[in-house]
Design an enzyme around this catalytic site. Structure first.
Site, PDB file in Angstrom:
ATOM      1  CG  HIS A  17      60.844  76.750 182.078  1.00  0.00           C
ATOM      2  ND1 HIS A  17      62.043  75.646 181.996  1.00  0.00           N
ATOM      3  CD2 HIS A  17      60.681  76.788 181.746  1.00  0.00           C
ATOM      4  CE1 HIS A  17      62.258  76.869 181.481  1.00  0.00           C
ATOM      5  NE2 HIS A  17      61.392  77.992 181.527  1.00  0.00           N
ATOM      6  CE  LYS A  41      75.867  86.821 168.495  1.00  0.00           C
ATOM      7  NZ  LYS A  41      77.825  88.124 168.149  1.00  0.00           N
ATOM      8  NE  ARG A  90      61.915  82.130 187.175  1.00  0.00           N
ATOM      9  CZ  ARG A  90      62.539  82.447 185.647  1.00  0.00           C
ATOM     10  NH1 ARG A  90      63.012  81.944 185.504  1.00  0.00           N
ATOM     11  NH2 ARG A  90      61.810  83.205 184.869  1.00  0.00           N
ATOM     12  CB  SER A 128      66.782  78.358 180.967  1.00  0.00           C
ATOM     13  OG  SER A 128      65.119  77.585 180.849  1.00  0.00           O
TER      14      SER A 128
END
Ligand code: ADP
Length: 158
Positions: A17, A41, A90, A128
């Protein structure tokens, strides 16, 4: 003044990033890193924490601002006078989704352009979710995220 927006979840921000943000900052007058307000969540950091972590990570880049957007990206962009969306690519796997998203945004707001920057090959494997998973399982994430982020991630899992 050309204002670009780099949208994403940034949970957590990775070196991939940061590379995209730094390169975008070199291309536009101002770059707004906009955190998607989708706290689910499975998130590691809250939106507020991600904003703070992004601010520290990007502190060395003068023309970068960090913010969050609650609803449609293009509505947020109009409000901020931003005309370009910058995304990183990517792999082919990113392409299909990103193309669909770019075309939908063009349909909704024809004056807003989406620009894709090819990933830095050093970071092309980074996401991530994978960083979160490796850290959760006790793996070494050195070099994958900025150092201060690494410390915060380890604190979460210790
Ligand atoms: P992720 O897909 O890793 O969960 P985000 O949803 O936060 O990340 O992604 C925000 C933007 O950053 C997207 O345009 C994504 O393609 C890009 N991006 C994420 N990781 C990388 C990387 N390693 N190299 C280049 N671009 C990346």
């Amino acid at each position: 003044m050309r204002i670009a927006v780099c949208p994403g979840s940034f949970d957590p921000v990775t070196r991939g990033h940061l590379d995209i943000i730094e390169r975008a900052a070199g291309m536009f007058d101002k770059v707004i890193v906009a955190v998607l307000n989708n706290s689910g969540k499975n998130s590691l950091f809250t939106i507020e924490e991600r904003i703070e972590l992004l601010k520290s990570t990007c502190a060395h880049i003068e023309n970068v601002e960090v913010d969050t957007f609650p609803r449609l990206l293009i509505d947020y962009m109009k409000q901020k006078n931003a005309s370009v969306i910058v995304k990183g690519l990517r792999a082919v796997s990113d392409f299909e989704y990103e193309m669909q998203m770019a075309l939908m945004n063009r349909k909704l707001a024809p004056s807003i352009e989406t620009v894709f920057l090819m990933t830095n090959s050093r970071y092309s494997f980074l996401s991530s979710s994978l960083v979160r998973e490796v850290a959760r399982l006790g793996g070494d994430i050195t070099g994958m995220v900025p150092e201060l982020i690494q410390e915060e991630i380890y604190k979460r899992f210790s």
